[in-house]
Design a protein around this motif. Structure first.
Motif, PDB file in Angstrom:
ATOM      1  N   PHE A  41     -77.005  42.822  72.052  1.00  0.00           N
ATOM      2  CA  PHE A  41     -77.016  42.297  70.674  1.00  0.00           C
ATOM      3  C   PHE A  41     -77.945  41.089  70.541  1.00  0.00           C
ATOM      4  CE2 PHE A  41     -74.036  44.878  68.482  1.00  0.00           C
ATOM      5  CZ  PHE A  41     -73.016  45.218  69.350  1.00  0.00           C
ATOM      6  N   PRO A  55     -73.761  42.465  65.274  1.00  0.00           N
ATOM      7  CA  PRO A  55     -74.019  43.877  64.941  1.00  0.00           C
ATOM      8  C   PRO A  55     -75.148  44.047  63.926  1.00  0.00           C
ATOM      9  CG  PRO A  55     -71.665  43.376  64.840  1.00  0.00           C
ATOM     10  CD  PRO A  55     -72.379  42.065  64.991  1.00  0.00           C
ATOM     11  N   ASN A  56     -75.795  45.193  63.967  1.00  0.00           N
ATOM     12  CA  ASN A  56     -76.840  45.578  63.014  1.00  0.00           C
ATOM     13  C   ASN A  56     -76.260  45.516  61.596  1.00  0.00           C
ATOM     14  OD1 ASN A  56     -78.253  47.517  61.242  1.00  0.00           O
ATOM     15  ND2 ASN A  56     -79.543  47.806  63.086  1.00  0.00           N
ATOM     16  N   THR A  57     -76.983  44.975  60.668  1.00  0.00           N
ATOM     17  CA  THR A  57     -76.437  44.778  59.308  1.00  0.00           C
ATOM     18  C   THR A  57     -76.062  46.116  58.654  1.00  0.00           C
ATOM     19  OG1 THR A  57     -78.707  44.821  58.484  1.00  0.00           O
ATOM     20  CG2 THR A  57     -77.715  42.655  58.856  1.00  0.00           C
ATOM     21  N   ASN A  58     -76.628  47.212  59.133  1.00  0.00           N
ATOM     22  CA  ASN A  58     -76.274  48.515  58.529  1.00  0.00           C
ATOM     23  C   ASN A  58     -74.897  48.983  58.971  1.00  0.00           C
ATOM     24  OD1 ASN A  58     -78.881  49.120  57.190  1.00  0.00           O
ATOM     25  ND2 ASN A  58     -79.617  48.877  59.296  1.00  0.00           N
ATOM     26  N   ASP A  59     -74.347  48.392  60.041  1.00  0.00           N
ATOM     27  CA  ASP A  59     -73.054  48.871  60.549  1.00  0.00           C
ATOM     28  C   ASP A  59     -71.881  48.223  59.838  1.00  0.00           C
ATOM     29  OD1 ASP A  59     -74.516  49.054  63.803  1.00  0.00           O
ATOM     30  OD2 ASP A  59     -74.059  50.694  62.391  1.00  0.00           O
ATOM     31  N   PRO A 101     -77.443  38.884  63.389  1.00  0.00           N
ATOM     32  CA  PRO A 101     -77.462  40.330  63.615  1.00  0.00           C
ATOM     33  C   PRO A 101     -78.716  40.744  64.391  1.00  0.00           C
ATOM     34  CG  PRO A 101     -76.832  39.840  61.348  1.00  0.00           C
ATOM     35  CD  PRO A 101     -77.277  38.537  61.965  1.00  0.00           C
ATOM     36  N   CYS A 102     -78.535  41.724  65.266  1.00  0.00           N
ATOM     37  CA  CYS A 102     -79.625  42.107  66.177  1.00  0.00           C
ATOM     38  C   CYS A 102     -80.850  42.599  65.404  1.00  0.00           C
ATOM     39  CB  CYS A 102     -79.152  43.155  67.166  1.00  0.00           C
ATOM     40  SG  CYS A 102     -78.371  44.573  66.395  1.00  0.00           S
ATOM     41  N   ASN A 103     -80.683  43.131  64.198  1.00  0.00           N
ATOM     42  CA  ASN A 103     -81.860  43.630  63.445  1.00  0.00           C
ATOM     43  C   ASN A 103     -82.430  42.587  62.497  1.00  0.00           C
ATOM     44  OD1 ASN A 103     -79.616  43.721  61.755  1.00  0.00           O
ATOM     45  ND2 ASN A 103     -80.487  45.371  60.501  1.00  0.00           N
ATOM     46  N   LEU A 104     -81.894  41.353  62.529  1.00  0.00           N
ATOM     47  CA  LEU A 104     -82.491  40.299  61.697  1.00  0.00           C
ATOM     48  C   LEU A 104     -83.286  39.306  62.545  1.00  0.00           C
ATOM     49  CD1 LEU A 104     -79.849  39.322  58.968  1.00  0.00           C
ATOM     50  CD2 LEU A 104     -81.893  40.757  58.760  1.00  0.00           C
TER      51      LEU A 104
END
Ligand SMILES: Cc1ncc(Cn2nnc(CCOP(=O)(O)OP(=O)(O)O)c2C)c(N)n1
Length: 558
Positions: free
Chosen positions: A28, A101-105, A167-170
């Motif tokens: 993460f 966590p990924n914001t989409n989750d 978040p890992c995707n930000l």
């Protein structure tokens, strides 16, 4: 080139004065770690586990003023919470950063690895919000700067840890660049009316008292310097004592220094001085059960001026709206002189006589030789245990620092904390005093001292068990499996390191080991001090009895 949320965080950590940040990788936080490496304001240093990472950051913050650590979600962060509790209890601004966590989750109903298997991941933030002064979960790159700044600014102002979840995707998302750091560093402007009134009231308190003593408490650490306290003491001209948890927070070679006040285990006659004074100026103390020797000893409230981090209470009135530093500096400008009336000249400190060199090593001989090693450029980290009392009874040269954790008291803290202090202040000598029991909790961090070639001198007090606990309340649970502690170093060196492991069974072997330690500048030297299981300070015995009595008070009658 692209500037990201992780770059923003990295730039801020550099701007507030960090030279390094601590980390343990996890999926993460990997992209976030990449951003910090790319932006490059601080060196990225790794720990063996997240608890040690947090303790290392806590120790770093003691030497550097603040620290930052990055761990992965849940399995990393929840281990680190104990160390963040320490930072909170000890008033240290550690920026506690977790990948998330990924914001989409979030809100998708997805079940994620590393979580407890529920679909709402908000519980980590809720848990850490109890041991931080600010907690921010980043949900968008647009809002990231304000949230990151808020967490850092609050931590620095309140001298408490703050939490940031990214978040890992930000972490790699495009983000604006930071403005001047002054908006994070500035102290809140003091309320002049309250500050002036507090200083006036303090002056009246001092003028009305015959026998004034200053008692320095452990949270003066938040001042970042001893100067304001020395200036106040020299203005007033009275005796100065320190609490056990504030050992070294007033220079002991200063003519006004009069020892450690810790009830019946005080040093240099400090108990008589404090308890016979009619005016005690207490600076940011923590009068907890250990500090008051089981609620036995604290200055009489009616004779106390209590100057805490954000409030002064004196002569039945409280004043707020300014930090302790502003109050101490203002009082140092205007306080009336209250020389040490009727106070004897500075007593000579107790000195431990040397053992015969070939006599079996004793706790006293070990403490005596460690005291001799401590110079004005030494930081001595003292673990929970008899090491507290060995440190408190030492006679320190000016400039020497003692780091202890007497409010939180989580054993194992000292090994990573000493390492953190050494990362932050490489130009000082770093000495660690740790019992065998505590060492077993975080021993593997010595491997990082080998890895990064950090010359911490470790005195491993092998008295075969949890002696501090034995003295409080004995039972089979206080005895541990013995290790070959010195032998561990070979394992950590793995054929290429510069760690050194030595045994000391008598004073001569200890003296020789210390000389070798001083010469070993490219790695840790662990000196395993073999002493008898019942050989501990008299302070611990007397203190332990009183603390045990306090623990066993019967429930209050309904
Ligand atoms: C994380 C944590 N777990 C348990 C405790 C209780 N505790 N406090 N001190 C001890 C034993 C310390 O033993 P040592 O380090 O060997 O120290 P000494 O033998 O007193 O020199 C315990 C087990 C604690 N203080 N912190």
């Amino acid at each position: 080139e692209k500037f990201t949320v992780g770059h923003y965080l990295s730039a801020r950590l550099g701007q507030i004065g960090l030279k390094d940040h601590l980390a343990v990788a996890g999926d993460f936080n990997l992209v976030l770690l990449d951003q910090l490496l790319e932006e490059g304001s601080t060196r990225q240093i790794y720990s063996c586990n997240e608890l040690n990472c947090g303790y290392t950051a806590e120790g770093y913050a003691r030497a550097n003023g603040a620290a930052a650590m990055i761990v992965t979600f849940n399995v990393g962060a929840l281990s680190a919470v104990n160390a963040i509790g320490s930072a909170y209890a000890e008033s240290l601004p550690v920026i506690f950063i977790s990948g998330g966590p990924n914001t989409n989750d979030q809100g998708s109903g997805h079940i994620l690895h590393h979580t407890i298997g529920t679909t709402n991941y908000g519980y980590q933030m809720e848990m850490v919000s109890h041991v931080t002064c600010a907690a921010e979960v980043i949900h968008s790159a647009e809002n990231a700067p304000a949230q990151i700044d808020h967490a850092i600014r609050t931590a620095l102002r309140l001298r408490k840890p703050a939490y940031i979840e990214i978040p890992c995707n930000l972490a790699g998302a495009p983000c604006v660049r930071p403005g001047p750091v002054s908006s994070l560093l500035a102290e809140a402007t003091p309320d002049r009316v309250s500050l002036d009134a507090a200083v006036k009231a303090a002056g009246e308190f001092l003028s009305a008292r015959e026998k004034v003593v200053i008692l320095v408490g452990s949270r003066v650490r938040t001042l970042g310097s001893l100067e304001p306290i020395v200036a106040l003491a020299e203005r007033v001209g009275c005796a100065v004592t320190v609490m056990g948890a504030a050992k070294s927070f007033f220079p002991e070679d200063h003519p006004l220094f009069r020892g450690v006040y810790w009830g019946e285990i005080s040093t240099m006659g400090a108990q008589e001085l404090v308890e016979s004074a009619d005016g005690v100026v207490c600076l940011a103390p923590i009068f907890n059960d250990y500090a008051t020797v089981g609620w036995q000893s604290r200055p009489k409230p009616e004779d106390t001026l209590l100057a805490d981090l954000n409030e002064v209470t004196v002569d039945g009135r409280s004043y707020a709206g300014f930090h302790l530093g502003a109050f101490v500096s203002a009082l140092a400008e205007s306080a009336p002189r209250r020389p040490a009336t009727g106070q004897t000249a500075k007593p000579a400190p107790d000195v431990i006589p040397a053992s015969k060199p070939d006599a079996a090593l004793t706790n006293d001989e070990m403490a005596r030789q460690i005291n001799a090693l401590v110079d004005g450029n030494t930081t001595l980290t003292a673990e929970t245990g008899d090491s507290w009392f060995n440190a408190v009874r030492m006679n320190l040269p000016g400039g020497a620092k003692v780091e202890s954790e007497m409010q939180w008291g989580s054993i194992g803290w000292s090994v990573p904390a000493a390492l953190g202090g050494a990362y932050a202040a490489p130009d000082r000598r770093h000495v660690l005093m740790v019992g065998d029991g505590s060492f077993q909790l975080t021993a593997q961090e010595v491997a990082q001292m080998v890895r990064y070639e950090v010359p911490v001198i470790i005195f491993l007090v092998n008295n075969r068990g949890y002696v501090i606990e034995i003295k409080i309340h004995d039972g089979p649970y206080n005895y541990i499996k013995n290790w070959d502690y010195a032998g561990l170093i070979d394992a950590f060196n793995a054929g290429e390191g510069h760690g050194l492991g030595l045994h000391a069974h008598n004073g001569a072997e200890l003296a020789e080991a210390i000389e070798k330690a001083k010469a070993n500048t490219r790695g840790p030297t662990l000196i395993e001090c073999h002493i008898g299981q019942t050989d501990c300070t008299d302070m611990l015995v007397r203190w332990g009895k009183k603390v045990a009595a306090a623990n066993s008070r019967p429930p209050a009658k309904a």
